[in-house]
Design an enzyme around this catalytic site. Structure first.
Site, PDB file in Angstrom:
ATOM      1  N   ASP A 495      -4.157   1.223  -4.889  1.00 21.97           N
ATOM      2  CA  ASP A 495      -4.476   0.525  -3.852  1.00 21.97           C
ATOM      3  C   ASP A 495      -5.624  -0.392  -4.139  1.00 21.97           C
ATOM      4  OD1 ASP A 495      -4.054  -0.786  -1.596  1.00 21.97           O
ATOM      5  OD2 ASP A 495      -3.825   1.097  -0.297  1.00 21.97           O
ATOM      6  N   ASP A 557       2.529  -4.604   3.736  1.00 23.84           N
ATOM      7  CA  ASP A 557       2.465  -3.302   4.719  1.00 23.84           C
ATOM      8  C   ASP A 557       3.201  -3.569   5.952  1.00 23.84           C
ATOM      9  OD1 ASP A 557       0.409  -2.256   3.141  1.00 23.84           O
ATOM     10  OD2 ASP A 557      -1.395  -2.740   4.392  1.00 23.84           O
TER      11      ASP A 557
END
Ligand SMILES: *[C@@H]1O[C@H](CO)[C@@H](O)[C@H](O)[C@H]1NC(C)=O
Ligand SMILES: *[C@@H]1O[C@H](CO)[C@@H](O)[C@H](O)[C@H]1NC(C)=O
Ligand SMILES: *[C@@H]1O[C@H](CO)[C@@H](O)[C@H](O)[C@H]1NC(C)=O
Ligand SMILES: *[C@@H]1O[C@H](CO)[C@@H](O)[C@H](O)[C@H]1NC(C)=O
Ligand SMILES: *[C@@H]1O[C@H](CO)[C@@H](O)[C@H](O)[C@H]1NC(C)=O
Ligand SMILES: *[C@@H]1O[C@H](CO)[C@@H](O)[C@H](O)[C@H]1NC(C)=O
Ligand SMILES: *[C@@H]1O[C@H](CO)[C@@H](O)[C@H](O)[C@H]1NC(C)=O
Ligand SMILES: *[C@@H]1O[C@H](CO)[C@@H](O)[C@H](O)[C@H]1NC(C)=O
Ligand SMILES: *[C@@H]1O[C@H](CO)[C@@H](O)[C@H](O)[C@H]1NC(C)=O
Ligand SMILES: *[C@@H]1O[C@H](CO)[C@@H](O)[C@H](O)[C@H]1NC(C)=O
Ligand SMILES: *[C@@H]1O[C@H](CO)[C@@H](O)[C@H](O)[C@H]1NC(C)=O
Ligand SMILES: *[C@@H]1O[C@H](CO)[C@@H](O)[C@H](O)[C@H]1NC(C)=O
Length: 738
Positions: A495, A557
């Site tokens: 990430d 997301d």
């Protein structure tokens, strides 16, 4: 002039060609020919300037250029279509190359010196790039020289004829005695003639990436960029130029994609004579790259694809090129395990017992890979929330008293439903970042990107390590390999959750990305069996540079299935669905409270190469729990065709309440259609779903009405679906060639 003339004359004597005539040089008239594209440019033999002639559908000859009256202020270079525009010398348009010389001037005169044809495609040292063997790709290198400033350049053109794709990059060498500074570098540059063009690109922000937008290329600059140090959610390093009449399936489209993870700049500039200059490269605000005497600067690569079959034709060329000649490693062509990510189920609140319990719940659903998200690390600063611990990659001893090894063994001890395979284990890392509250920051405050005494501004409480520093690169390599060596880890979610702010100098961001490539190249080479997934708060770093090393990227997301249709179809403009990560999350959705059936959520997510669940199995409703087994089975069944099939956008969610997509298997024997009704209306009736990519004469059965029809019937007549009187309905239809 003398030396230059001699080279041109000797080159004129021979016509040389390589790679089944993909590139030919008639003297210094160069033709790159793909199956359905020609790219022509030549050297003006008087001046040594490179002149653009044609980029589009196939042509056979060089013809005289458009005539522009040389009256008024703009004569000389201003009225030429230039291949590699530099600065000064009468061209007022933006340049592809802008160099500050040691004496402070920025005038550059890079003129033709020689060229060579190369079979295959040389690697770009330290940079991700497309690749291929001698029969896949041919390369032309044009050598330029500025004999006033003692700077040389090599322009590189590689053509992949089967994909109608041209990859370009250049290098600049400092042949003088003082430092030079690269102030602007566009990897792709060419001048289109006076034609009407629109630009398609994708814009957005966190949680709504990849929204397709279109605007006219008018006079002046049509431009967008990232100054975030990464591609960002705001735009993607991709755009297409299309004719105003171009549709998804017909008309001309030129796609451009930068193979680069950092700040970038894309521009189409229409000049007074109507010519349109295309520039795509580094963001000039993050450049100023010093090149010492004897050293070279190598630009990233840009890939351009031409399609006469509309925007979707362009997308399919990108998908095929990227799966076969960009994304390396053994996972690219493999089906991906169905995963469950711990985040939605447990967040930051877990320990070994509760994680293994969640993995056990996942086991019952048919999950194949259990992923431990954020929160597993930190000793002095245990990561119990996002204010602390980032940078300290030691497992939290309170959760994992014996480290990761025994915990992962417990997960591996679970068996995937209806198989004898052990459940795989994956882990989340964000190794480019650090919290103020961390042992790492206490020990190495100088490792973060910062500019002297300027405040080190935070986003999500965290700072960015300066990955341009070799010691930081080694730290990340050693940390991540330490984690991978400590347990049986088969998947890594990497990430990256903020932009770069304070830079000590503009080129920090450029050096960072080179350092990142060194790190990722090292780790993916050492751990070729690990499945790597990129993530940057969703699709903030979904780019061709990382796709070279990692086969997949988390798309957004935002997991709301309706929003995801827009996001995923926008992403598919350039990147293959096989490279997207897409999950089913809970309903109502945490972002927008939309309540969408699990079937619809499943059908949206299974269009991506990496399908999974991002929910707590214990919170499933009775209906959802009952539906999961068939959704998991369908996802497994469609995965091979998603990984290797051709993808068609049949109807877009922006224009239709009934968006639809289709995959056709590589051998053409099967096809799968995903059709959606987002909003029920009494009138109008739902349009027929017209398929694509079938053999018009062959017959195909379908499992909707169990009929058998010809490809022509499916493509020209279409499939009529009787939708329920409700929003968010979906259908998955299989076609089999008879
Ligand atoms: C550089 O090359 C140009 C033309 O190619 C020539 O006219 C000029 O004299 C050369 N200048 C130097 C300093 O060699
Ligand atoms: C592209 O080229 C291939 C091979 O030459 C040919 O079969 C096909 O019809 C062409 N397509 C278009 C749209 O011109
Ligand atoms: C090369 O291209 C120029 C410009 O289009 C043209 O005038 C010339 O005839 C071409 N030469 C050859 C050998 O094709
Ligand atoms: C080149 O690669 C292609 C696949 O892209 C393969 O089919 C072909 O056999 C290879 N040719 C050579 C000479 O290695
Ligand atoms: C410039 O320097 C490079 C690297 O040293 C060398 O390969 C090249 O021949 C030089 N070019 C000229 C025109 O001197
Ligand atoms: C050239 O740049 C380097 C750093 O990149 C610097 O150390 C050196 O002093 C510079 N040389 C000159 C002549 O400015
Ligand atoms: C692990 O977490 C669960 C649930 O939060 C808790 O009940 C249990 O006591 C914890 N176990 C240990 C060993 O901390
Ligand atoms: C984060 O966790 C730390 C350590 O448990 C705690 O002291 C702090 O209050 C938490 N902060 C927030 C914002 O929850
Ligand atoms: C450091 O951690 C403490 C405890 O969680 C928190 O209150 C504080 O805001 C954190 N500092 C920063 C800069 O994140
Ligand atoms: C794996 O499962 C078996 C049977 O349930 C059990 O005996 C064994 O201890 C387990 N091993 C681990 C490492 O959890
Ligand atoms: C990766 O980096 C390590 C540590 O710097 C080095 O020893 C190793 O040779 C590198 N491996 C590769 C494949 O680059
Ligand atoms: C199609 O065939 C399947 C399997 O035999 C059956 O379950 C289904 O009801 C049939 N559908 C229609 C519309 O006839």
């Amino acid at each position: 002039m003398g030396v230059f003339r001699a080279v041109v004359l000797s080159a004129l004597l021979a016509t040389v060609s390589v790679g089944q005539d993909a590139i030919s040089a008639d003297g210094t008239n160069f033709t790159l020919a793909g199956d359905n594209v020609s790219y022509l440019f030549h050297v003006d033999t008087e001046s040594g300037e490179l002149i653009s002639d044609h980029y589009g559908a196939p042509v056979d000859d060089f013809t005289p250029p458009a005539f522009v009256l040389p009256w008024g202020w703009h004569d000389n270079l201003a009225n030429l279509r230039r291949e590699f525009p530099d600065v000064g010398r009468s061209d007022p348009r933006l340049p592809a190359i802008h160099i500050e010389h040691p004496d402070g001037d920025t005038v550059t005169a890079l003129l033709y010196k020689s060229h060579q044809l190369v079979q295959g495609k040389p690697e770009l040292p330290g940079l991700p790039a497309t690749y291929g063997n001698d029969s896949d790709v041919s390369t032309l290198q044009v050598h330029l020289y500025d004999n006033v400033s003692d700077v040389s350049a090599v322009l590189s053109y590689s053509i992949f004829p089967k994909y109608n794709a041209i990859a370009r990059s250049f290098s600049v060498t400092n042949n003088g005695t003082g430092n030079i500074s690269i102030e602007r570098a566009a990897s792709f540059s060419t001048d289109f003639p006076n034609v009407d063009l629109d630009m398609i690109e994708v814009q957005g922000d966190w949680s709504h990436e990849f929204n397709r937008v279109k605007r006219k290329i008018d006079y002046g600059e049509t431009t967008f960029r990232s100054t975030e140090g990464f591609g960002s959610h705001l735009h993607n390093p991709f755009f297409a130029l299309v004719s105003p009449s171009t549709t998804e399936t017909s008309g001309e489209a030129w796609g451009f994609n930068l193979v680069w993870t950092g700040s970038f700049e894309a521009t189409a500039e229409r000049f007074s004579n109507g010519f349109v200059r295309v520039l795509f490269g580094l963001n000039s605000l993050h450049t100023s790259i010093q090149v010492k005497p004897g050293e070279s600067f190598q630009s990233p690569e840009a890939v351009s694809v031409y399609s006469a079959e509309g925007v979707n034709g362009m997308s399919r060329s990108f998908h095929d090129l990227y799966r076969n000649h960009l994304s390396r490693g053994k996972q690219t062509h493999k089906t991906r395990p169905i995963l469950l990510n711990s985040w939605e189920g447990l967040g930051f609140k877990f320990n070994q017992t509760s994680l293994v319990r969640l993995a056990g719940e996942a086991e019952k659903l048919g999950v194949e890979l259990f992923v431990n998200d954020d929160g597993w690390f930190g000793v002095e600063y245990p990561r119990q929330n996002d204010t602390l611990g980032l940078g300290d990659w030691t497992p939290n001893p309170q959760y994992f008293p014996d480290g990761l090894g025994p915990y992962v063994a417990q997960v591996n001890n679970l068996t995937v439903l209806n198989s004898s395979q052990p459940m795989q284990f994956g882990i989340w890392v964000e190794p480019e970042m650090v919290d103020l509250n961390s042992t790492l920051y206490n020990e190495h405050p100088d490792w973060v990107l910062h500019a002297g005494k300027h405040a080190r501004t935070l986003t999500r409480n965290q700072m960015v390590l300066n990955v341009g520093l070799p010691e930081v690169q080694d730290f990340i390599i050693n940390t991540v390999s330490g984690i991978l060596d400590s347990a049986n880890i088969q998947y890594v979610k990497w990430d990256n959750n903020r932009a770069m702010h304070e830079l000590s100098q503009p080129s920090d961001s450029y050096n960072y990305i080179l350092g990142l490539y060194r790190v990722i190249n090292n780790l993916t080479t050492r751990y070729p069996d690990v499945l790597w997934e990129g993530c940057a708060s969703g699709g903030g770093r979904f780019d061709a540079g990382l796709l070279h090393y990692w086969p997949q990227h988390w798309t957004s997301d935002n997991t709301d299935a309706s929003d995801r249709l827009t996001i995923q179809l926008g992403t598919s403009l350039v990147y293959p669905p096989s490279a997207m990560g897409c999950h089913i999350s809970k309903a109502p959705n945490g972002f927008n409270q939309r309540n969408i059936s699990i079937e619809f959520r499943g059908h949206v997510a299974m269009q991506c190469g990496s399908f999974g669940l991002e929910l707590n199995p214990e919170e499933l409703t009775e209906h959802e729990a009952a539906a999961i087994p068939s959704i998991m089975a369908e996802a497994k069944k469609v995965n091979p065709i998603v990984i290797s099939g051709e993808f068609y956008r049949l109807a877009l969610p922006d224009n239709s309440a009934w968006p639809a997509t289709q995959f056709v298997s590589e051998d053409g024997s099967e096809s799968v259609v995903f059709a959606f009704q987002q909003k029920y209306t009494v009138k109008p009736a739902a349009p027929a779903v017209k398929l694509q990519g079938l053999d018009p004469k062959a017959r195909y059965s379908n499992d909707l009405d169990n009929g058998t029809y010809t490809g022509a019937t499916y493509m020209n007549g279409g499939i009529n679906i009787q939708w329920d009187r409700a929003d968010y309905q979906s259908k998955l239809i299989w076609l089999k060639k008879q």
